[in-house]
Design a protein around this motif. Structure first.
Motif, PDB file in Angstrom:
ATOM      1  N   LEU A 103      45.614  26.678  12.174  1.00 41.81           N
ATOM      2  CA  LEU A 103      46.041  27.326  10.936  1.00 41.81           C
ATOM      3  C   LEU A 103      45.441  28.728  10.819  1.00 41.81           C
ATOM      4  CD1 LEU A 103      47.491  27.260   8.190  1.00 41.81           C
ATOM      5  CD2 LEU A 103      45.395  26.294   7.239  1.00 41.81           C
ATOM      6  N   ILE A 104      44.160  28.849  11.067  1.00 43.25           N
ATOM      7  CA  ILE A 104      43.512  30.162  10.992  1.00 43.25           C
ATOM      8  C   ILE A 104      44.121  31.124  12.006  1.00 43.25           C
ATOM      9  CG2 ILE A 104      41.333  31.376  11.410  1.00 43.25           C
ATOM     10  CD1 ILE A 104      39.934  28.936  10.110  1.00 43.25           C
ATOM     11  N   SER A 105      44.437  30.628  13.188  1.00 41.74           N
ATOM     12  CA  SER A 105      44.956  31.523  14.225  1.00 41.74           C
ATOM     13  C   SER A 105      46.391  31.976  13.975  1.00 41.74           C
ATOM     14  CB  SER A 105      44.841  30.873  15.607  1.00 41.74           C
ATOM     15  OG  SER A 105      45.764  29.831  15.750  1.00 41.74           O
ATOM     16  N   VAL A 106      47.206  31.180  13.282  1.00 48.11           N
ATOM     17  CA  VAL A 106      48.608  31.556  13.061  1.00 48.11           C
ATOM     18  C   VAL A 106      48.904  32.017  11.633  1.00 48.11           C
ATOM     19  CG1 VAL A 106      49.416  30.007  14.892  1.00 48.11           C
ATOM     20  CG2 VAL A 106      49.453  29.217  12.508  1.00 48.11           C
ATOM     21  N   TRP A 107      47.910  32.000  10.766  1.00 48.66           N
ATOM     22  CA  TRP A 107      48.144  32.283   9.346  1.00 48.66           C
ATOM     23  C   TRP A 107      48.939  33.570   9.115  1.00 48.66           C
ATOM     24  CZ3 TRP A 107      48.413  29.624   5.118  1.00 48.66           C
ATOM     25  CH2 TRP A 107      48.469  30.300   3.901  1.00 48.66           C
ATOM     26  N   ALA A 108      48.567  34.643   9.776  1.00 50.47           N
ATOM     27  CA  ALA A 108      49.229  35.939   9.566  1.00 50.47           C
ATOM     28  C   ALA A 108      50.704  35.907   9.954  1.00 50.47           C
ATOM     29  CB  ALA A 108      48.507  37.032  10.349  1.00 50.47           C
ATOM     30  N   GLU A 109      51.100  34.986  10.805  1.00 49.23           N
ATOM     31  CA  GLU A 109      52.498  34.892  11.255  1.00 49.23           C
ATOM     32  C   GLU A 109      53.372  34.024  10.360  1.00 49.23           C
ATOM     33  OE1 GLU A 109      54.057  36.421  14.018  1.00 49.23           O
ATOM     34  OE2 GLU A 109      52.227  37.585  13.756  1.00 49.23           O
ATOM     35  N   LEU A 110      52.774  33.266   9.460  1.00 53.16           N
ATOM     36  CA  LEU A 110      53.548  32.322   8.662  1.00 53.16           C
ATOM     37  C   LEU A 110      54.347  33.036   7.581  1.00 53.16           C
ATOM     38  CD1 LEU A 110      51.005  29.395   8.210  1.00 53.16           C
ATOM     39  CD2 LEU A 110      52.751  29.707   9.981  1.00 53.16           C
ATOM     40  N   ASN A 111      55.615  32.673   7.483  1.00 48.42           N
ATOM     41  CA  ASN A 111      56.502  33.194   6.451  1.00 48.42           C
ATOM     42  C   ASN A 111      56.519  32.172   5.320  1.00 48.42           C
ATOM     43  OD1 ASN A 111      58.420  34.545   5.017  1.00 48.42           O
ATOM     44  ND2 ASN A 111      60.117  33.989   6.346  1.00 48.42           N
ATOM     45  N   LEU A 112      55.725  32.447   4.282  1.00 45.53           N
ATOM     46  CA  LEU A 112      55.552  31.499   3.189  1.00 45.53           C
ATOM     47  C   LEU A 112      55.974  32.115   1.863  1.00 45.53           C
ATOM     48  CD1 LEU A 112      51.974  30.264   4.141  1.00 45.53           C
ATOM     49  CD2 LEU A 112      54.106  28.978   4.418  1.00 45.53           C
ATOM     50  N   PRO A 113      56.411  31.284   0.920  1.00 43.07           N
ATOM     51  CA  PRO A 113      56.669  31.799  -0.426  1.00 43.07           C
ATOM     52  C   PRO A 113      55.378  32.388  -1.002  1.00 43.07           C
ATOM     53  CG  PRO A 113      57.549  29.574  -0.181  1.00 43.07           C
ATOM     54  CD  PRO A 113      56.713  29.854   1.035  1.00 43.07           C
ATOM     55  N   PRO A 114      55.486  33.436  -1.787  1.00 42.71           N
ATOM     56  CA  PRO A 114      54.280  34.088  -2.319  1.00 42.71           C
ATOM     57  C   PRO A 114      53.330  33.144  -3.056  1.00 42.71           C
ATOM     58  CG  PRO A 114      56.202  35.452  -2.749  1.00 42.71           C
ATOM     59  CD  PRO A 114      56.703  34.158  -2.170  1.00 42.71           C
ATOM     60  N   ARG A 115      53.856  32.217  -3.839  1.00 39.04           N
ATOM     61  CA  ARG A 115      52.980  31.297  -4.575  1.00 39.04           C
ATOM     62  C   ARG A 115      52.241  30.346  -3.647  1.00 39.04           C
ATOM     63  NH1 ARG A 115      55.909  28.027  -7.249  1.00 39.04           N
ATOM     64  NH2 ARG A 115      54.175  27.091  -8.351  1.00 39.04           N
ATOM     65  N   ALA A 116      52.878  29.900  -2.582  1.00 37.29           N
ATOM     66  CA  ALA A 116      52.207  29.025  -1.616  1.00 37.29           C
ATOM     67  C   ALA A 116      51.105  29.801  -0.893  1.00 37.29           C
ATOM     68  CB  ALA A 116      53.203  28.461  -0.613  1.00 37.29           C
ATOM     69  N   ARG A 117      51.412  31.012  -0.458  1.00 41.59           N
ATOM     70  CA  ARG A 117      50.415  31.843   0.222  1.00 41.59           C
ATOM     71  C   ARG A 117      49.235  32.120  -0.707  1.00 41.59           C
ATOM     72  NH1 ARG A 117      49.923  34.589   4.773  1.00 41.59           N
ATOM     73  NH2 ARG A 117      52.070  34.224   5.396  1.00 41.59           N
ATOM     74  N   GLN A 118      49.519  32.447  -1.953  1.00 41.70           N
ATOM     75  CA  GLN A 118      48.458  32.744  -2.914  1.00 41.70           C
ATOM     76  C   GLN A 118      47.555  31.528  -3.130  1.00 41.70           C
ATOM     77  OE1 GLN A 118      49.830  33.630  -6.878  1.00 41.70           O
ATOM     78  NE2 GLN A 118      47.925  34.631  -7.425  1.00 41.70           N
ATOM     79  N   LEU A 119      48.134  30.347  -3.252  1.00 45.05           N
ATOM     80  CA  LEU A 119      47.346  29.126  -3.431  1.00 45.05           C
ATOM     81  C   LEU A 119      46.383  28.929  -2.265  1.00 45.05           C
ATOM     82  CD1 LEU A 119      46.655  26.342  -4.701  1.00 45.05           C
ATOM     83  CD2 LEU A 119      48.607  25.428  -3.405  1.00 45.05           C
ATOM     84  N   TRP A 120      46.906  29.005  -1.048  1.00 49.46           N
ATOM     85  CA  TRP A 120      46.078  28.755   0.128  1.00 49.46           C
ATOM     86  C   TRP A 120      45.025  29.852   0.320  1.00 49.46           C
ATOM     87  CZ3 TRP A 120      46.222  24.847   4.021  1.00 49.46           C
ATOM     88  CH2 TRP A 120      47.040  23.771   3.689  1.00 49.46           C
ATOM     89  N   GLU A 121      45.402  31.100   0.116  1.00 52.42           N
ATOM     90  CA  GLU A 121      44.437  32.187   0.324  1.00 52.42           C
ATOM     91  C   GLU A 121      43.371  32.215  -0.758  1.00 52.42           C
ATOM     92  OE1 GLU A 121      46.754  35.771   0.814  1.00 52.42           O
ATOM     93  OE2 GLU A 121      47.228  35.254   2.907  1.00 52.42           O
ATOM     94  N   SER A 122      43.710  31.827  -1.971  1.00 53.09           N
ATOM     95  CA  SER A 122      42.692  31.790  -3.021  1.00 53.09           C
ATOM     96  C   SER A 122      41.726  30.627  -2.802  1.00 53.09           C
ATOM     97  CB  SER A 122      43.337  31.704  -4.405  1.00 53.09           C
ATOM     98  OG  SER A 122      44.005  30.477  -4.579  1.00 53.09           O
ATOM     99  N   ARG A 123      42.212  29.555  -2.240  1.00 54.00           N
ATOM    100  CA  ARG A 123      41.344  28.407  -1.961  1.00 54.00           C
ATOM    101  C   ARG A 123      40.544  28.602  -0.677  1.00 54.00           C
ATOM    102  NH1 ARG A 123      43.704  22.643  -3.203  1.00 54.00           N
ATOM    103  NH2 ARG A 123      43.781  23.710  -5.197  1.00 54.00           N
ATOM    104  N   PHE A 124      41.144  29.292   0.294  1.00 52.52           N
ATOM    105  CA  PHE A 124      40.509  29.469   1.608  1.00 52.52           C
ATOM    106  C   PHE A 124      40.506  30.949   2.002  1.00 52.52           C
ATOM    107  CE2 PHE A 124      43.073  25.447   1.769  1.00 52.52           C
ATOM    108  CZ  PHE A 124      42.017  24.582   1.490  1.00 52.52           C
ATOM    109  N   PRO A 125      39.555  31.731   1.509  1.00 52.93           N
ATOM    110  CA  PRO A 125      39.533  33.174   1.814  1.00 52.93           C
ATOM    111  C   PRO A 125      39.441  33.469   3.306  1.00 52.93           C
ATOM    112  CG  PRO A 125      37.952  32.635   0.081  1.00 52.93           C
ATOM    113  CD  PRO A 125      38.499  31.344   0.593  1.00 52.93           C
TER     114      PRO A 125
END
Length: 134
Positions: free
Chosen positions: A100-122
């Protein structure tokens, strides 16, 4: 939004109805209210790091649910679908912390999903380009 019906005469003599909205209101899209899940800790993600994986139909209902997690295309397909459609139980079984950490930048995610994961896992935002999968 309120709707009104009005009688509409036609040239054939048949009377029909027309639906008109009373006033325009803010449009609510499903992507704005859809709930997303995320585990409490990245360490909870204990899915496979490589190899073949068949995504369950409630996560990916497309034509080919089989992916190769050793390939970037396979990891991104599986991870995008699992983050968007999976429950926490699904995520901890399918997702792997290091992948997950290695591919995170490549993932095409809805903004709310990305925000949830990035706020929980900086730590997900620390890497800006995908790392080679092993």
């Amino acid at each position: 939004m309120e709707f009104t019906y009005e009688t509409v005469p036609s040239s054939t003599g048949v009377i029909g109805t027309s639906l008109k909205s009373a006033a325009p209101t803010k449009r609510i899209r499903f992507q704005d209210v859809k709930p997303y899940d995320a585990p409490e800790q990245l360490e909870d993600l204990r899915g496979p790091a490589s190899g073949a994986l068949r995504l369950p139909p409630w996560i990916y209902w497309g034509p080919n649910p089989a992916v190769d997690l050793s390939a970037l295309w396979g990891a991104t397909k599986a991870y995008q679908a699992t983050i968007q459609e999976g429950t926490v139980e699904d995520q901890v079984k399918i997702l792997n912390r290091d992948v997950l950490i290695s591919v995170w930048a490549e993932l095409n995610l809805p903004p709310r999903a990305r925000q949830l994961w990035e706020s929980r896992f900086p730590e997900l935002t620390a890497r800006t380009s995908p790392q080679p999968l092993r």
